[in-house]
Design an enzyme around this catalytic site. Structure first.
Site, PDB file in Angstrom:
ATOM      1  CB  SER A 145      -0.838  -4.268  -3.995  1.00 36.15           C
ATOM      2  OG  SER A 145      -0.489  -5.080  -2.909  1.00 36.15           O
ATOM      3  CG  ASP A 308      -1.798  -9.485  -2.732  1.00 33.92           C
ATOM      4  OD1 ASP A 308      -1.960  -8.564  -1.902  1.00 33.92           O
ATOM      5  OD2 ASP A 308      -1.099  -9.356  -3.760  1.00 33.92           O
TER       6      ASP A 308
END
Length: 576
Positions: A145, A308
């Site tokens: 991430s 995301d």
């Protein structure tokens, strides 16, 4: 597990390490603390999968720990009798992500399980979409991430497109313990697996299916078209997976003037233009803001390496740029989506939204005034996905409007079960067009929201507890706070205590206990006498305890002192 020195020697003499890996091993031979961390500890596998620095040793991300974990996933799939359904695999722009994804595909192939491997870097939400679209039993995503460049990670998904459940994570974790990290995984070379038709490559034709699903969430494309000649958007993928599909979806929405940051459109796992590739940090927007000032844009959008999460900075009345926080964006999107759907006749009384417990309580007020259902769930987008799944399985009426977390994650359609910066970029820009037609920026729109619903202010602080004793220290802090909750925080009495491990709320005045209504989780909630909340939980991916503050007041002048006092008091929580 053997002693860290014995385990180090076993890796060193295994004959499995290449020249670069052997050089790394030689460099740390006499560094005892490093050896203890890398060879004396293992990564915990939980619902968020794995995440660590990329080094040799069972405590780090490397081809051996990736293979071991994938073997455990394969055994879970086999126990379900779902081998034939296959597994989708995606990866981001981090160093070694392509290598780790290929390793996972080879292990699945070695176990006779089909794999659907993307032929290049893709956003995390496309992996979630792929699991559902292809009817796979599971999904694997190689990403850390928004962590620093030294990190990588491994996320596991199940057939609904959400990350695996705590029960499944426990099965995988126990299976990993029985698999030798160096030799326990079955493997089939990738080229041979592709040639044999066991590994299938996914290309741009599959992207079209995903983009179509995202584009279908648009509510008012005509409104975008009406202002497309003048609206200008600046976008940066921060060297990550949004580099291609975010600009593409914005063009398909009808926007004509998309300006990208050239230096940050370069895929690079070292993230050379930023300290950390995190769209929560204002400094990552510097290059984008310079372009926005040059071209006359009021909005700069950034996505993290696996696309995301999404961050936004908007122009203020003074002409400067200000961060729209994750909580503020969640409130803006919720209000806009409800109003836009009501305006075009697609809103029903059964429509619903979902947020995490640590996200702004302003969403409650919006939902109450606008007449839609709002659900509160534990932190982790899989819990938002679970609400959607339960609605679909039960055949309940009502459209899913929005799911969001304060950590810059949003989902505006049910095509995926994870946060989606591609879809969020579409909706944020559609909303920007709506307000732009009225001569308002998103900063202006936020001020209008406060006038309508009241002023809400959120904050968060991290207390890091790193090192060999970090895990025990974090457990000790949570245990102490659980057994001896504070009586006051920031000068306000604690009225109720939520202990989600026990699944209870306790009224401190009466002693009455009520059910939390949520699954068991290591979370503590302190509800103060004025309704403000302080929430404490250990991070699932980093060595820290996170403390969240949800406040409300008449205006900023009244809210800021409260927030400051809460945060100062909370710093003492770790003094045990």
């Amino acid at each position: 597990m053997a002693s860290y020195r014995t385990e180090y020697d076993r890796w060193l003499s295994s004959g499995l390490l290449d020249e670069t890996q052997m050089a790394e091993m030689a460099e740390i031979r006499d560094k005892e603390d490093i050896l203890k961390l890398r060879f004396g500890m293992k990564m915990d596998f939980g619902t968020a999968g794995l995440r660590s620095t990329m080094n040799m040793g069972p405590g780090c991300m490397n081809v051996f720990t990736v293979a071991q974990t994938t073997q455990a996933i394969a055994e879970l799939i086999k126990s379900e009798g779902a081998d034939a359904r296959g597994v989708a695999i995606a990866y981001d722009s981090r160093n070694n992500s392509a290598l780790f994804s290929a390793t996972a595909a080879e292990v699945l192939a070695g176990n006779g399980i089909p794999a659907y491997l993307f032929d290049g870097i893709r956003p995390t939400p496309e992996l979630s979409f792929a699991v559902r679209e292809l009817g796979c039993i599971a999904g694997i995503n190689i990403t850390a991430s928004h962590n620093p460049k030294e990190y990588n990670g491994y996320k596991a998904y199940w057939e609904d497109g959400a990350q695996i459940s705590p029960e499944q994570a426990k099965v995988v974790s126990e299976a990993r313990e029985k698999i030798d990290v160096l030799t326990g995984a079955k493997r089939m070379p990738l080229d041979a697996a592709v040639a044999a038709g066991i590994v299938h490559m996914l290309g741009e034709d599959f992207d079209e299916k995903y983009l179509a699903a995202v584009l279908a969430t648009a509510i008012d494309p005509d409104g975008v078209a009406a202002i497309a000649d003048t609206l200008k958007i600046v976008y940066t993928p921060l060297h990550g997976a949004g580099y291609r599909l975010v600009p593409e979806i914005l063009h398909r929405l009808g926007l004509k003037h998309i300006y990208t940051v050239p230096e940050q459109m370069v895929l690079d796992g070292n993230f050379p233009t930023v300290k950390k590739p995190n769209p929560e940090y204002p400094d990552v927007f510097a290059l984008g803001i310079a372009i926005a000032d040059r071209v006359g844009s009021d909005l700069v959008v950034a996505t993290d390496p696996d696309s995301d999460r999404i961050g936004v900075m908007a122009r203020t009345k003074e002409g400067t740029f200000r961060t729209i926080t994750g909580n503020q964006m969640g409130a803006l999107l919720l209000d806009y989506i409800i109003r836009a759907r009501r305006a075009n006749g697609t809103l029903t009384k059964d429509d619903y939204a979902v947020k995490s417990i640590v996200s702004t309580d302003m969403a409650y007020r919006i939902a109450e005034v606008q007449g839609v259902k709002l659900y509160d769930v534990l932190t982790g987008f899989k819990f938002i996905g679970e609400v959607i799944k339960n609605y679909e399985r039960a055949g309940k009426p009502g459209r899913f409007l929005l799911g969001f977390e304060e950590s810059y994650g949003y989902l505006t359609g049910s095509y995926a079960r994870d946060k989606d910066a591609v879809g969020a970029a579409l909706m944020i820009c559609e909303m920007t067009a709506f307000y732009s037609k009225q001569g308002l920026t998103l900063c202006d729109a936020l001020e209008e929201l406060y006038k309508t619903y009241g002023y809400y202010r959120e904050g968060m602080t991290d207390i890091y507890m790193e090192g060999l004793d970090g895990i025990e220290r974090r457990k000790r802090v949570m245990s102490t706070l659980r057994e001896n909750p504070p009586k006051t925080i920031g000068g306000h009495k604690v009225a109720r205590v939520g202990d989600f491990a026990a699944r209870t709320y306790t009224d401190l005045a009466t002693g009455e206990k009520t059910d939390s209504g949520l699954p068991a989780s290591d979370v503590l909630v302190y509800i103060l006498d004025d309704g403000d909340k302080v929430i404490v939980r250990p991070s699932g991916t980093e060595p820290k305890i996170k403390i969240y503050f949800l406040t409300h007041a008449e205006n900023a002048a009244a809210a800021e002192p409260k927030l400051k006092a809460y945060m100062e008091d909370a710093q003492h929580f770790a003094e045990v």
